[in-house]
Scaffold this motif. Structure first.
Motif, PDB file in Angstrom:
ATOM      1  N   UNK A 152       0.627  -1.207  -0.095  1.00 58.20           N
ATOM      2  CA  UNK A 152       0.009  -0.013  -0.083  1.00 58.20           C
ATOM      3  C   UNK A 152       0.864   1.172  -0.050  1.00 58.20           C
ATOM      4  N   UNK A 153       1.993   1.217   0.696  1.00 54.05           N
ATOM      5  CA  UNK A 153       2.886   2.623   0.838  1.00 54.05           C
ATOM      6  C   UNK A 153       3.451   2.806  -0.646  1.00 54.05           C
ATOM      7  N   UNK A 154       4.094   1.730  -1.251  1.00 53.68           N
ATOM      8  CA  UNK A 154       4.530   1.636  -2.553  1.00 53.68           C
ATOM      9  C   UNK A 154       3.435   2.320  -3.541  1.00 53.68           C
ATOM     10  N   UNK A 155       2.180   1.723  -3.487  1.00 52.78           N
ATOM     11  CA  UNK A 155       1.133   2.170  -4.235  1.00 52.78           C
ATOM     12  C   UNK A 155       0.672   3.626  -4.275  1.00 52.78           C
ATOM     13  N   UNK A 156       0.789   3.929  -2.940  1.00 50.49           N
ATOM     14  CA  UNK A 156       0.334   5.375  -2.626  1.00 50.49           C
ATOM     15  C   UNK A 156       1.588   6.365  -3.284  1.00 50.49           C
ATOM     16  N   UNK A 157       2.642   6.042  -3.014  1.00 50.21           N
ATOM     17  CA  UNK A 157       3.845   6.802  -3.640  1.00 50.21           C
ATOM     18  C   UNK A 157       3.836   6.750  -5.057  1.00 50.21           C
ATOM     19  N   UNK A 158       3.479   5.857  -5.723  1.00 50.74           N
ATOM     20  CA  UNK A 158       3.584   5.661  -7.055  1.00 50.74           C
ATOM     21  C   UNK A 158       2.340   6.411  -7.744  1.00 50.74           C
ATOM     22  N   UNK A 159       1.132   6.449  -6.932  1.00 47.81           N
ATOM     23  CA  UNK A 159       0.129   7.232  -7.605  1.00 47.81           C
ATOM     24  C   UNK A 159       0.333   8.876  -7.535  1.00 47.81           C
ATOM     25  N   UNK A 160       1.065   9.289  -6.153  1.00 46.98           N
ATOM     26  CA  UNK A 160       1.023  10.678  -5.917  1.00 46.98           C
ATOM     27  C   UNK A 160       2.282  11.100  -6.749  1.00 46.98           C
ATOM     28  N   UNK A 161       3.228  10.416  -7.090  1.00 43.86           N
ATOM     29  CA  UNK A 161       4.889  11.035  -7.947  1.00 43.86           C
ATOM     30  C   UNK A 161       4.329  10.340  -9.199  1.00 43.86           C
ATOM     31  N   UNK A 162       3.948   9.200  -9.483  1.00 40.15           N
ATOM     32  CA  UNK A 162       4.117   8.614 -10.868  1.00 40.15           C
ATOM     33  C   UNK A 162       5.613   8.204 -11.168  1.00 40.15           C
ATOM     34  N   UNK A 163       6.614   8.117 -10.248  1.00 42.40           N
ATOM     35  CA  UNK A 163       7.977   7.993 -10.419  1.00 42.40           C
ATOM     36  C   UNK A 163       8.030   6.184 -10.046  1.00 42.40           C
ATOM     37  N   UNK A 164       8.981   5.643 -11.069  1.00 44.35           N
ATOM     38  CA  UNK A 164       9.054   4.132 -11.127  1.00 44.35           C
ATOM     39  C   UNK A 164       9.809   3.644  -9.631  1.00 44.35           C
ATOM     40  N   UNK A 165      10.592   4.461  -9.204  1.00 42.73           N
ATOM     41  CA  UNK A 165      11.381   4.109  -7.917  1.00 42.73           C
ATOM     42  C   UNK A 165      10.477   4.037  -6.754  1.00 42.73           C
ATOM     43  N   UNK A 166       9.074   4.602  -6.826  1.00 43.75           N
ATOM     44  CA  UNK A 166       8.166   4.222  -5.728  1.00 43.75           C
ATOM     45  C   UNK A 166       7.421   2.938  -6.012  1.00 43.75           C
ATOM     46  N   UNK A 167       7.418   2.526  -6.968  1.00 42.80           N
ATOM     47  CA  UNK A 167       6.716   1.077  -7.534  1.00 42.80           C
ATOM     48  C   UNK A 167       7.600   0.121  -7.032  1.00 42.80           C
ATOM     49  N   UNK A 168       8.774  -0.037  -6.888  1.00 45.89           N
ATOM     50  CA  UNK A 168       9.581  -0.943  -6.619  1.00 45.89           C
ATOM     51  C   UNK A 168       9.233  -1.823  -5.241  1.00 45.89           C
TER      52      UNK A 168
END
Length: 498
Positions: free
Chosen positions: A65-81
C-alpha cells in the motif's frame, strides 16, 4: 549419648528406605514435569509461528500500500519497486499463514475471509497502479480518495490483529505454564537433592557418631587410666583455690557491706540527737522554749537531719549496688552453660564493631589476629568476657596517645588456647595484678565510674569455662590480659562429672 548396636541398625534401615522413596518420587515427578514442559514448548512454537505469519502478511500488505500510494502521488518508477516486491511476497505469506493456522480451529476459520480481503485489496491496489500507468493519474487519485482501500486495510488489520492478539495471550499463558513447570521441576530437583543429601548425611552422621563414640570411649578409658592421679591432684588444687576464693569473697563482702552499715548506724544516732532538739522545741507545753532551744531545733531541721538522711540514703544505695553485683555474679555462676561451636574471631569482631565508634574518637584502632581459633564453649560467657575487656580498655585508655587494642592467639596443645588481649592504656601496677580480679577492688586513680566487679566477673566466667585469666602490665606501658581457654568445654564438663 552413645548409639547402641540395635539403634544403629534400625537407623540405617530407615534411612535406606527413606532414600529409596525420595529417589522414586524425584524420578516420577521429574518425568511428568519434563513431559509437561515439552508440551507447553511445542504449543508455544506453533502459536508463535502463527503470530509471526500474520504479522508478516500484514506488514507485506502495508508495504504494498505504501508503494502504491507513492507511485500514485509521484508517478515515479522508484516508488513502485516496494509495491512490486510486496506483491511477490503476498502469496507466500498467505500460504504460510494458512499452513500454520490449520492446527488451530479458531484461526483456521478466519483464513477464507482473510484471503478474500487480501484479493480485494490487491485488486484495488492494481486498479490504481494501472490507471497511473495508462496516463489516468487523476482517476487513480479519485479511486484512492473513495476510501475503499482504507476500509479493506482496516478489515485486514482487524482480522490479522485479532489473530495476533489471541496468539499473544496464548504465548503469555504458555510462558507462564512453562515457567511454572520449569520452576516446579527445578524445585523438585532441589528438594529431591536435599532429601537425598539429608539421607546420605544422616547415614554419614550416624556412622561417624557410632565410630566416634567407640573411639572416644576407648580414648577416655585410656586417658582415665593414664591420668587418674594427675586429675586427682588437679581437682584437689582446684578445691583449695575455690575454698580460698570463698574465704576471700566472704571477707570482702562482709567488710564492704559493714562499712555502709556502720555509717547508717552512726547517722541514725545523729538523727536521734537531732530529734531530741526538735522534740524540746515542739513538745514544750509548760513554758516557752528558750532562744537556744529554738536555734538548736532549727539547726537540726536545716542541717543535721538533711545531712544524716543524705548519708543514710547514699549508704543504703551503696549496699544495694554491692548486693546487686553479688547477685549478678551468683546468677551467672548458676546459669546452665550452653555448649556449642564458637568462632572466636567472629565473636571478637562483633565486640569490636560495638565499640568501634568509641575507639575512633581517639583516632585509635583495633587489630584482630586472623588465626583466632574456633572452640567448643559457651558463647554468652565469652561475649561477656570480651565485652568487659573492650570496655576496660576504653575506660582506662591513656589520654596522651591514640588507643591501640590487639587480640592474638596461640595454640598450647593439650593446655588449650592462649588468647592475649593487649591495649596501650594506663597500665596496672605489679602489686595490683591480683587485686584487680577481686570483687569490689580497683587499682590506680579512681577517676572513672565503676563498682570493681568487671574483672572479678571475667575471672569467674573464665573459670566456669574451664580456663583462667591473668594480667601482665606496668604503669604507663599498657596492659595484656592472657586468657587460657580449653578447646572443648564438653570434655572438661565430663571430666568434672567423672
Amino acid at each position: 549419648m552413645p548409639i547402641s548396636n540395635a539403634a544403629f541398625v534400625r537407623s540405617t534401615i530407615i534411612l535406606l528406605v527413606a532414600g529409596m522413596i525420595a529417589l522414586l518420587g524425584i524420578v516420577g515427578t521429574s518425568l511428568w514435569l519434563v513431559s509437561k514442559v515439552q508440551t507447553y514448548f511445542a504449543e508455544l512454537v506453533d502459536v508463535r509461528e502463527v503470530r509471526s505469519s500474520a504479522a508478516d502478511l500484514l506488514s507485506t500488505l502495508k508495504d504494498a500500500e505504501t508503494g502504491q500510494r507513492g507511485f500514485v502521488i509521484t508517478g515515479e518508477v522508484s516508488f513502485r519497486e516496494p509495491y512490486d516486491e510486496a506483491l511477490k511476497a503476498v502469496a507466500e505469506r498467505q500460504r504460510l499463514l494458512g499452513e500454520k493456522a490449520a492446527g488451530f480451529p479458531a484461526y483456521a476459520e478466519r483464513i477464507p475471509e482473510i484471503n478474500r480481503l487480501v484479493a480485494d485489496k490487491l485488486a484495488e491496489l492494481a486498479e490504481t497502479v494501472v490507471a497511473v500507468e495508462s496516463g489516468q493519474a487523476a482517476n487513480a487519485v479519485t479511486l484512492v480518495k473513495t476510501d475503499r482501500g482504507r476500509l479493506l486495510m482496516d478489515q485486514l488489520r482487524d482480522q490479522l490483529g485479532d489473530i495476533m492478539a489471541d496468539a499473544d495471550r496464548r504465548l503469555e499463558a504458555g510462558v507462564i505454564d512453562t515457567l511454572w513447570s520449569a520452576g516446579a521441576l527445578r524445585w523438585t530437583t532441589v528438594i529431591g537433592a536435599i532429601a537425598i543429601i539429608a539421607v546420605l548425611g544422616g547415614a554419614a552422621v550416624i556412622v561417624a557418631q557410632y565410630t566416634r563414640d567407640i573411639v572416644v570411649a576407648r580414648r577416655e578409658v585410656e586417658t582415665l587410666n593414664a591420668t587418674l592421679e594427675k586429675r586427682v591432684d588437679e581437682r584437689t588444687e582446684e578445691l583449695i583455690r575455690a575454698n580460698q576464693e570463698v574465704q576471700r569473697f566472704a571477707y570482702i563482702v562482709t567488710h564492704d557491706l559493714r562499712a555502709p552499715l556502720v555509717n547508717i548506724m552512726g547517722f541514725t544516732s545523729e538523727l536521734q540527737a537531732s530529734l531530741a532538739a526538735i522534740q524540746g522545741y515542739v513538745l514544750a507545753d509548760e513554758k516557752p522554749p528558750s532562744v537556744d532551744d529554738i536555734l538548736e531545733a532549727r539547726r537540726a531541721v536545716s542541717e543535721d537531719l538533711p545531712e544524716a538522711i543524705g548519708f543514710i540514703r547514699s549508704s543504703t544505695k551503696k549496699m544495694d549496688g554491692l548486693i546487686n553485683a553479688i547477685l549478678k555474679i551468683s546468677r551467672d555462676g548458676r546459669r546452665e552453660l550452653k555448649i556449642e561451636r564458637v568462632d572466636i574471631k567472629t565473636l571478637i569482631e562483633t565486640g569490636a564493631a560495638a565499640v568501634n565508634h568509641q575507639v575512633s574518637e581517639s583516632d585509635g584502632e583495633i587489630t584482630i589476629d586472623e588465626k583466632l581459633p574456633t572452640v567448643i564453649s559457651d558463647r554468652l560467657s565469652l561475649e561477656q568476657v570480651f565485652g568487659n575487656l573492650f570496655d576496660n580498655a576504653i575506660k582506662y585508655q591513656s589520654p596522651d596517645r591514640p588507643l591501640r587494642i590487639s587480640v592474638t592467639a596461640r595454640n598450647a596443645g593439650r593446655a588449650g588456647f592462649y588468647i592475649e588481649f593487649t591495649d596501650n592504656g594506663r597500665g596496672i601496677a605489679p602489686e595490683d595484678h591480683e587485686r584487680v580480679f577481686e570483687l569490689f577492688r580497683r587499682s590506680g586513680t579512681q577517676d572513672r565510674p565503676g563498682e570493681g566487679i568487671g574483672l572479678a566477673h571475667v575471672r569467674s566466667l573464665m573459670r566456669n569455662l574451664g580456663g583462667d585469666i591473668v594480667v601482665k602490665s606496668e604503669l604507663g606501658q599498657g596492659t595484656t590480659f592472657v586468657l587460657r581457654l580449653p578447646p572443648d568445654l564438653s570434655k572438661v564438663v565430663r571430666s568434672m562429672q567423672a
